[in-house]
Design a protein around this motif. Structure first.
Motif, PDB file in Angstrom:
ATOM      1  N   THR A 204      45.181 -23.501  -8.251  1.00 19.56           N
ATOM      2  CA  THR A 204      43.941 -22.936  -8.800  1.00 19.56           C
ATOM      3  C   THR A 204      42.767 -23.228  -7.862  1.00 19.56           C
ATOM      4  OG1 THR A 204      43.739 -24.904 -10.248  1.00 19.56           O
ATOM      5  CG2 THR A 204      44.653 -22.902 -11.213  1.00 19.56           C
ATOM      6  N   ALA A 205      42.962 -22.817  -6.604  1.00 20.23           N
ATOM      7  CA  ALA A 205      41.982 -23.055  -5.545  1.00 20.23           C
ATOM      8  C   ALA A 205      41.810 -21.789  -4.719  1.00 20.23           C
ATOM      9  CB  ALA A 205      42.448 -24.200  -4.641  1.00 20.23           C
ATOM     10  N   TYR A 206      40.664 -21.679  -4.056  1.00 22.73           N
ATOM     11  CA  TYR A 206      40.479 -20.598  -3.089  1.00 22.73           C
ATOM     12  C   TYR A 206      41.370 -20.853  -1.876  1.00 22.73           C
ATOM     13  CZ  TYR A 206      36.265 -18.712  -5.354  1.00 22.73           C
ATOM     14  OH  TYR A 206      35.381 -18.133  -6.230  1.00 22.73           O
ATOM     15  N   VAL A 207      41.867 -19.794  -1.281  1.00 19.66           N
ATOM     16  CA  VAL A 207      42.606 -19.871  -0.022  1.00 19.66           C
ATOM     17  C   VAL A 207      41.911 -18.972   0.997  1.00 19.66           C
ATOM     18  CG1 VAL A 207      44.728 -19.177   1.156  1.00 19.66           C
ATOM     19  CG2 VAL A 207      44.852 -20.518  -0.946  1.00 19.66           C
ATOM     20  N   PHE A 208      41.547 -19.560   2.133  1.00 17.45           N
ATOM     21  CA  PHE A 208      40.986 -18.829   3.268  1.00 17.45           C
ATOM     22  C   PHE A 208      41.961 -19.013   4.425  1.00 17.45           C
ATOM     23  CE2 PHE A 208      37.371 -19.429   0.583  1.00 17.45           C
ATOM     24  CZ  PHE A 208      36.463 -18.421   0.884  1.00 17.45           C
ATOM     25  N   ALA A 209      42.575 -17.924   4.887  1.00 19.46           N
ATOM     26  CA  ALA A 209      43.637 -18.029   5.882  1.00 19.46           C
ATOM     27  C   ALA A 209      43.356 -17.155   7.097  1.00 19.46           C
ATOM     28  CB  ALA A 209      44.971 -17.637   5.263  1.00 19.46           C
ATOM     29  N   SER A 210      43.320 -17.788   8.264  1.00 17.81           N
ATOM     30  CA  SER A 210      43.101 -17.091   9.529  1.00 17.81           C
ATOM     31  C   SER A 210      44.408 -17.021  10.302  1.00 17.81           C
ATOM     32  CB  SER A 210      42.049 -17.836  10.356  1.00 17.81           C
ATOM     33  OG  SER A 210      41.966 -17.305  11.664  1.00 17.81           O
ATOM     34  N   ASP A 211      44.784 -15.811  10.703  1.00 18.68           N
ATOM     35  CA  ASP A 211      46.017 -15.649  11.458  1.00 18.68           C
ATOM     36  C   ASP A 211      45.741 -14.896  12.748  1.00 18.68           C
ATOM     37  OD1 ASP A 211      48.768 -15.828  11.966  1.00 18.68           O
ATOM     38  OD2 ASP A 211      49.152 -13.868  11.085  1.00 18.68           O
ATOM     39  N   SER A 245      32.396 -15.938  -0.661  1.00 17.79           N
ATOM     40  CA  SER A 245      31.703 -17.149  -1.104  1.00 17.79           C
ATOM     41  C   SER A 245      32.562 -17.901  -2.113  1.00 17.79           C
ATOM     42  CB  SER A 245      30.354 -16.792  -1.740  1.00 17.79           C
ATOM     43  OG  SER A 245      29.465 -16.282  -0.771  1.00 17.79           O
ATOM     44  N   VAL A 246      32.443 -19.214  -2.084  1.00 13.56           N
ATOM     45  CA  VAL A 246      33.169 -20.073  -3.005  1.00 13.56           C
ATOM     46  C   VAL A 246      32.323 -20.258  -4.261  1.00 13.56           C
ATOM     47  CG1 VAL A 246      34.140 -22.380  -3.373  1.00 13.56           C
ATOM     48  CG2 VAL A 246      34.345 -21.271  -1.124  1.00 13.56           C
ATOM     49  N   ASP A 247      32.833 -19.781  -5.380  1.00 16.21           N
ATOM     50  CA  ASP A 247      32.149 -19.899  -6.663  1.00 16.21           C
ATOM     51  C   ASP A 247      32.795 -21.045  -7.437  1.00 16.21           C
ATOM     52  OD1 ASP A 247      31.069 -19.666  -9.191  1.00 16.21           O
ATOM     53  OD2 ASP A 247      31.369 -17.507  -9.345  1.00 16.21           O
ATOM     54  N   ARG A 248      32.127 -22.194  -7.485  1.00 16.56           N
ATOM     55  CA  ARG A 248      32.717 -23.361  -8.143  1.00 16.56           C
ATOM     56  C   ARG A 248      32.850 -23.148  -9.647  1.00 16.56           C
ATOM     57  NH1 ARG A 248      30.314 -28.839  -6.689  1.00 16.56           N
ATOM     58  NH2 ARG A 248      32.452 -29.545  -7.035  1.00 16.56           N
ATOM     59  N   ALA A 249      31.986 -22.312 -10.207  1.00 17.53           N
ATOM     60  CA  ALA A 249      32.110 -21.987 -11.630  1.00 17.53           C
ATOM     61  C   ALA A 249      33.396 -21.206 -11.875  1.00 17.53           C
ATOM     62  CB  ALA A 249      30.897 -21.187 -12.106  1.00 17.53           C
ATOM     63  N   ARG A 250      33.772 -20.363 -10.921  1.00 15.65           N
ATOM     64  CA  ARG A 250      35.024 -19.611 -11.013  1.00 15.65           C
ATOM     65  C   ARG A 250      36.210 -20.574 -10.992  1.00 15.65           C
ATOM     66  NH1 ARG A 250      38.161 -15.372 -12.633  1.00 15.65           N
ATOM     67  NH2 ARG A 250      39.606 -14.659 -11.020  1.00 15.65           N
TER      68      ARG A 250
END
Length: 279
Positions: A204-211, A245-250
């Motif tokens: 239940t976390a954001y994932v930011f992935a650069s390839d 953007s990372v929404d901590r409320a989300r």
């Protein structure tokens, strides 16, 4: 209330030409800063990626933390006020320097090196042996606080080991940042996107992935939200930047609706097992 943390993910074809790679890094840093991002995630081995070079040539291309690549990344970070995560081949001091290097994730903020992570899971799979030229790291990747948001880092093949990401989440990670050069092959692109989404959903976390994107790597740099929804996908663009953007409320809302972290009954032990000596 603090503004949401904006993170950009950069994608480009890393090759054996270090100057060309650094030019791409420079362009992506400029674009990330212009977009108002605080963080830029770049691919694994962005400094130098073997396409036709031999293993020995790849090892010889490794640099240390005072080399030209790191020096320029530090300058870009300082110039643009960016936290930059970028992959490189780091020279090993001592007896192993001749035949192997470290697959390193460099973490720079305000022009200063705040951490580095040496890849622990080496890609000895799909008829490839990364361990022929890379020495495995022995320490778990870091979780760093960036403007109030906890971000955990990992490299490429690490993605296939969910226990590692659970450990990052146990250390408070709200964002999982992955740098990769995910190799092309049958079903490999599906594996990449499926595993990225799974790491987002199960933690239940954001994932930011650069390839990295090239004849060897699939591209498809992507961003997923804590429920596994796709926020961005760079496709196979050769010089691409995607941002969210990372929404901590989300995060809080998803973790309340799907309290899998709170409901679990099996703990994961924070320990890196040594690699058996095969020499």
């Amino acid at each position: 209330m603090n503004a949401p943390l904006q993170i950009s993910v950069g994608q480009f074809p890393a090759i054996e030409d270090k100057a060309a790679n650094l030019a791409a890094v420079t362009q992506l840093a400029e674009r990330a800063a212009a977009a108002g991002s605080r963080v830029l995630i770049l691919p694994e081995m962005a400094m130098y990626h073997r396409v036709t070079a031999s293993v020995s040539e790849g090892v010889q291309a490794a640099e240390d933390l005072t080399g030209p690549f790191v020096t320029e990344v530090r300058r870009l970070s300082r110039l643009h006020g960016l936290f930059i995560s970028v992959g490189m081949s780091k020279r090993i001091a001592g007896e192993r320097a001749v035949d192997r290097a470290l697959n390193t994730l460099l973490l720079v903020d305000g022009g200063e090196i705040v951490a580095e992570y040496h890849k622990i899971h080496l890609y000895d799979a799909f008829a490839v042996r990364e361990s022929d030229s890379i020495h495995p790291g022995d320490d778990l990747p870091p979780v760093l606080e960036i403007d109030g948001v906890r971000v955990g880092f990992a490299i490429c093949y690490d993605l296939r080991f969910p226990e590692l990401f659970r450990l990052l989440t146990d250390q408070g990670a709200e964002v999982l940042a992955i740098s990769a050069a995910w190799a092309r092959g049958v079903v490999k692109e599906d594996h990449w996107l499926t595993l990225l989404r799974a790491r987002a959903i199960e933690n239940t976390a954001y994932v930011f992935a650069s390839d990295e994107v090239s004849v060897k790597s699939v591209g498809r740099s992507a961003i997923f939200d804590p429920l596994g929804l796709t926020l961005a996908d760079a496709g196979e663009q050769e010089l691409a930047l995607v941002t969210a953007s990372v929404d901590r409320a989300r995060i809080a809302a998803v973790r309340k609706t799907v309290p899998s972290l709170a409901n679990r009954r099996v703990a994961v032990e924070a320990r890196v097992h040594p690699v058996p000596d095969s020499e």
